[in-house]
Scaffold this motif. Sequence first.
Motif, PDB file in Angstrom:
ATOM      1  N   HIS A   1       1.042  -0.840   0.059  1.00 50.31           N
ATOM      2  CA  HIS A   1      -0.203  -0.298   0.335  1.00 50.31           C
ATOM      3  C   HIS A   1       0.664   1.106  -0.069  1.00 50.31           C
ATOM      4  O   HIS A   1       0.501   2.597   0.145  1.00 50.31           O
ATOM      5  CB  HIS A   1      -0.863  -0.173   1.068  1.00 50.31           C
ATOM      6  CG  HIS A   1      -1.544  -1.061   1.400  1.00 50.31           C
ATOM      7  ND1 HIS A   1      -3.024  -1.034   0.258  1.00 50.31           N
ATOM      8  CD2 HIS A   1      -2.219  -1.918   2.005  1.00 50.31           C
ATOM      9  CE1 HIS A   1      -4.274  -2.064   0.725  1.00 50.31           C
ATOM     10  NE2 HIS A   1      -3.318  -2.476   1.610  1.00 50.31           N
ATOM     11  N   VAL A   2       2.518   1.054   0.130  1.00 48.71           N
ATOM     12  CA  VAL A   2       3.005   1.784  -0.403  1.00 48.71           C
ATOM     13  C   VAL A   2       4.161   2.476  -1.278  1.00 48.71           C
ATOM     14  O   VAL A   2       5.182   3.372  -1.353  1.00 48.71           O
ATOM     15  CB  VAL A   2       3.363   2.693   0.920  1.00 48.71           C
ATOM     16  CG1 VAL A   2       4.391   1.538   1.659  1.00 48.71           C
ATOM     17  CG2 VAL A   2       3.903   4.222   1.650  1.00 48.71           C
ATOM     18  N   ILE A   3       4.633   0.674  -1.566  1.00 48.72           N
ATOM     19  CA  ILE A   3       6.035   1.288  -2.348  1.00 48.72           C
ATOM     20  C   ILE A   3       5.569   1.182  -3.769  1.00 48.72           C
ATOM     21  O   ILE A   3       3.588   0.933  -4.090  1.00 48.72           O
ATOM     22  CB  ILE A   3       5.749  -1.281  -2.199  1.00 48.72           C
ATOM     23  CG1 ILE A   3       6.766  -0.609  -0.760  1.00 48.72           C
ATOM     24  CG2 ILE A   3       6.960  -1.057  -3.261  1.00 48.72           C
ATOM     25  CD1 ILE A   3       7.296  -2.533  -0.566  1.00 48.72           C
ATOM     26  N   ILE A   4       6.360   2.242  -4.079  1.00 50.11           N
ATOM     27  CA  ILE A   4       5.487   3.076  -5.936  1.00 50.11           C
ATOM     28  C   ILE A   4       6.445   2.502  -6.330  1.00 50.11           C
ATOM     29  O   ILE A   4       7.983   1.961  -6.961  1.00 50.11           O
ATOM     30  CB  ILE A   4       6.128   3.927  -5.955  1.00 50.11           C
ATOM     31  CG1 ILE A   4       5.618   4.436  -4.588  1.00 50.11           C
ATOM     32  CG2 ILE A   4       5.952   4.737  -7.294  1.00 50.11           C
ATOM     33  CD1 ILE A   4       4.308   5.031  -4.990  1.00 50.11           C
ATOM     34  N   ALA A   5       5.807   1.630  -8.217  1.00 49.25           N
ATOM     35  CA  ALA A   5       6.409   0.958  -8.909  1.00 49.25           C
ATOM     36  C   ALA A   5       5.887   1.955 -10.596  1.00 49.25           C
ATOM     37  O   ALA A   5       5.443   2.764 -10.397  1.00 49.25           O
ATOM     38  CB  ALA A   5       5.092  -0.134  -9.144  1.00 49.25           C
ATOM     39  N   ILE A   6       7.246   2.235 -10.553  1.00 49.67           N
ATOM     40  CA  ILE A   6       8.234   2.863 -11.738  1.00 49.67           C
ATOM     41  C   ILE A   6       8.711   2.683 -12.527  1.00 49.67           C
ATOM     42  O   ILE A   6       8.652   1.418 -12.864  1.00 49.67           O
ATOM     43  CB  ILE A   6       9.775   3.535 -11.232  1.00 49.67           C
ATOM     44  CG1 ILE A   6       9.311   5.017  -9.986  1.00 49.67           C
ATOM     45  CG2 ILE A   6       9.586   4.657 -12.420  1.00 49.67           C
ATOM     46  CD1 ILE A   6      10.487   5.687  -9.436  1.00 49.67           C
ATOM     47  N   GLU A   7       7.310   2.463 -14.540  1.00 53.92           N
ATOM     48  CA  GLU A   7       7.301   2.286 -15.147  1.00 53.92           C
ATOM     49  C   GLU A   7       8.587   2.519 -16.120  1.00 53.92           C
ATOM     50  O   GLU A   7       8.481   3.405 -15.960  1.00 53.92           O
ATOM     51  CB  GLU A   7       6.208   1.531 -15.859  1.00 53.92           C
ATOM     52  CG  GLU A   7       4.918   1.049 -15.150  1.00 53.92           C
ATOM     53  CD  GLU A   7       3.984   0.904 -15.649  1.00 53.92           C
ATOM     54  OE1 GLU A   7       3.926  -0.740 -16.539  1.00 53.92           O
ATOM     55  OE2 GLU A   7       3.312   1.618 -15.624  1.00 53.92           O
ATOM     56  N   ILE A   8       9.261   2.120 -17.291  1.00 54.69           N
ATOM     57  CA  ILE A   8       9.850   2.730 -17.894  1.00 54.69           C
ATOM     58  C   ILE A   8       9.848   3.609 -18.859  1.00 54.69           C
ATOM     59  O   ILE A   8      10.542   4.521 -18.798  1.00 54.69           O
ATOM     60  CB  ILE A   8      10.078   0.831 -19.364  1.00 54.69           C
ATOM     61  CG1 ILE A   8      11.247  -0.172 -18.657  1.00 54.69           C
ATOM     62  CG2 ILE A   8      11.075   1.854 -20.513  1.00 54.69           C
ATOM     63  CD1 ILE A   8      10.769  -1.405 -19.684  1.00 54.69           C
ATOM     64  N   GLY A   9       8.987   4.123 -18.781  1.00 53.77           N
ATOM     65  CA  GLY A   9       7.943   5.333 -19.525  1.00 53.77           C
ATOM     66  C   GLY A   9       8.153   6.617 -18.364  1.00 53.77           C
ATOM     67  O   GLY A   9       8.352   7.746 -18.726  1.00 53.77           O
ATOM     68  N   TYR A  10       8.599   6.764 -17.346  1.00 55.15           N
ATOM     69  CA  TYR A  10       8.378   7.727 -16.650  1.00 55.15           C
ATOM     70  C   TYR A  10      10.680   8.432 -16.820  1.00 55.15           C
ATOM     71  O   TYR A  10      10.963   7.544 -16.424  1.00 55.15           O
ATOM     72  CB  TYR A  10       8.252   6.904 -14.652  1.00 55.15           C
ATOM     73  CG  TYR A  10       8.508   7.930 -13.470  1.00 55.15           C
ATOM     74  CD1 TYR A  10       7.991   9.343 -13.563  1.00 55.15           C
ATOM     75  CD2 TYR A  10       9.634   8.625 -13.174  1.00 55.15           C
ATOM     76  CE1 TYR A  10       7.889   9.761 -13.090  1.00 55.15           C
ATOM     77  CE2 TYR A  10      10.127   8.982 -12.017  1.00 55.15           C
ATOM     78  CZ  TYR A  10       9.087  10.073 -11.730  1.00 55.15           C
ATOM     79  OH  TYR A  10       8.966  11.210 -11.139  1.00 55.15           O
ATOM     80  N   PRO A  11      10.095   9.085 -17.038  1.00 58.04           N
ATOM     81  CA  PRO A  11      11.634  10.002 -16.462  1.00 58.04           C
ATOM     82  C   PRO A  11      12.086  10.285 -15.585  1.00 58.04           C
ATOM     83  O   PRO A  11      11.936  11.421 -15.208  1.00 58.04           O
ATOM     84  CB  PRO A  11      11.282  11.767 -17.695  1.00 58.04           C
ATOM     85  CG  PRO A  11       9.877  11.200 -16.918  1.00 58.04           C
ATOM     86  CD  PRO A  11       9.364  10.418 -16.908  1.00 58.04           C
ATOM     87  N   ILE A  12      12.850   8.949 -14.851  1.00 55.01           N
ATOM     88  CA  ILE A  12      13.046   9.210 -14.146  1.00 55.01           C
ATOM     89  C   ILE A  12      14.492   9.729 -13.568  1.00 55.01           C
ATOM     90  O   ILE A  12      15.278  10.859 -12.871  1.00 55.01           O
ATOM     91  CB  ILE A  12      13.564   7.741 -13.219  1.00 55.01           C
ATOM     92  CG1 ILE A  12      14.329   7.595 -11.466  1.00 55.01           C
ATOM     93  CG2 ILE A  12      14.475   7.377 -13.970  1.00 55.01           C
ATOM     94  CD1 ILE A  12      13.883   6.355 -11.040  1.00 55.01           C
ATOM     95  N   GLU A  13      15.448   9.709 -14.871  1.00 55.58           N
ATOM     96  CA  GLU A  13      16.813  11.278 -14.998  1.00 55.58           C
ATOM     97  C   GLU A  13      16.647  12.510 -14.959  1.00 55.58           C
ATOM     98  O   GLU A  13      17.214  13.274 -14.329  1.00 55.58           O
ATOM     99  CB  GLU A  13      17.821  10.639 -16.185  1.00 55.58           C
ATOM    100  CG  GLU A  13      18.507   8.586 -16.306  1.00 55.58           C
ATOM    101  CD  GLU A  13      19.051   8.936 -17.455  1.00 55.58           C
ATOM    102  OE1 GLU A  13      19.614   9.487 -18.288  1.00 55.58           O
ATOM    103  OE2 GLU A  13      19.535   7.348 -16.838  1.00 55.58           O
ATOM    104  N   GLU A  14      15.520  12.713 -15.554  1.00 53.99           N
ATOM    105  CA  GLU A  14      15.213  13.814 -15.553  1.00 53.99           C
ATOM    106  C   GLU A  14      14.744  14.761 -14.395  1.00 53.99           C
ATOM    107  O   GLU A  14      14.785  15.781 -14.119  1.00 53.99           O
ATOM    108  CB  GLU A  14      13.952  14.045 -16.794  1.00 53.99           C
ATOM    109  CG  GLU A  14      14.066  15.863 -16.669  1.00 53.99           C
ATOM    110  CD  GLU A  14      12.487  15.424 -17.962  1.00 53.99           C
ATOM    111  OE1 GLU A  14      11.986  16.401 -17.895  1.00 53.99           O
ATOM    112  OE2 GLU A  14      12.538  14.587 -18.898  1.00 53.99           O
ATOM    113  N   LYS A  15      13.699  13.264 -13.834  1.00 52.84           N
ATOM    114  CA  LYS A  15      13.079  13.871 -12.741  1.00 52.84           C
ATOM    115  C   LYS A  15      13.847  13.648 -11.258  1.00 52.84           C
ATOM    116  O   LYS A  15      14.064  14.531 -10.567  1.00 52.84           O
ATOM    117  CB  LYS A  15      12.711  13.364 -12.263  1.00 52.84           C
ATOM    118  CG  LYS A  15      11.303  12.583 -12.771  1.00 52.84           C
ATOM    119  CD  LYS A  15       9.948  14.082 -13.010  1.00 52.84           C
ATOM    120  CE  LYS A  15       8.767  13.882 -13.397  1.00 52.84           C
ATOM    121  NZ  LYS A  15       7.905  14.852 -12.631  1.00 52.84           N
ATOM    122  N   LEU A  16      15.349  13.043 -11.579  1.00 50.64           N
ATOM    123  CA  LEU A  16      16.607  12.814 -10.427  1.00 50.64           C
ATOM    124  C   LEU A  16      17.529  14.361 -10.564  1.00 50.64           C
ATOM    125  O   LEU A  16      17.544  15.277  -9.603  1.00 50.64           O
ATOM    126  CB  LEU A  16      16.580  11.934 -10.414  1.00 50.64           C
ATOM    127  CG  LEU A  16      16.728  10.704  -9.950  1.00 50.64           C
ATOM    128  CD1 LEU A  16      17.445   9.127 -10.739  1.00 50.64           C
ATOM    129  CD2 LEU A  16      16.503  10.980  -8.613  1.00 50.64           C
TER     130      LEU A  16
END
Length: 270
Positions: free
Chosen positions: A122-137
């Motif tokens: 109920h709290v762990i987040i699943a990040i999928e490939i389409g999310y711009p994680i490098e940009e967000k970091l």
Amino acid sequence: MATIRVRDWTKKQIEEILEEESHSSHDSVIKALLKDRELAKFAGTDIETEESTSNADQQPPENKAFDELTVLSEMYRADNDVLFLWCPNCGKELAHLTLENPIDISIFEMECQRCLNHLDQHVIIAIEIGYPIEEKLVEDNLQADLKECTIDYWDRHLEQSTENTVTEESAIEQLVWQFDQYVRNFQWDWPDDVPVVGFEAGDTLHNKVDDELIEVIEPVTENRNALDSFEVKRYPEGTDPNEARTEIMDSNMIANLIINRSLYLEEDEP
């Protein structure tokens, strides 16, 4: 003789057929269904199984805050069968999973090695490939998105729980306690435009259903795994709080107000 286990849904359907068609036993129902299946195969009819029907009915959650961020509990399909799991509190990657679609995760628990919080589905987040994680970091926006995703899920999940049956109420109240503990452990500032998921001493809450303010004074119980009852002051908005009497609000009433999404955090006056 071997015993066959069936799902509750399947058992219910068998019992309904037994009553409607006046079969003498569950065994008779199953034999009749097997005969129907053989006849359908012979006639070239495509039989759709319970499992394929349920998979076809699965739909992504509506009105999610993010398309590529999903709390694990409501994850049903992963792009390329890969999920990256993240802690919403400290923004650390917990693990990555390779799994087959469709996904059905009812229980999942692990500890974040950075902030040492015990986390579940109920709290762990699943990040999928389409999310711009490098940009967000780079922009330092990842943790804000993880927090918003979590709060959005809690709010929607509790709102949907108002449709549950009486037998499920205790489980929902336990979930309210769990969400409350997460907010305390994460030390999150709660947004004033989202109904609260907890009850904490020192807060002033606005019950927008009854248009009253609730000053939370202190807990009067010490429950370890359930919501506490609290000493509070309740008074209509616009009246003098000093004229209000203190009273005890029991944990069931608190849980109902939270589950019904009635309470908002009142902003402190400047």
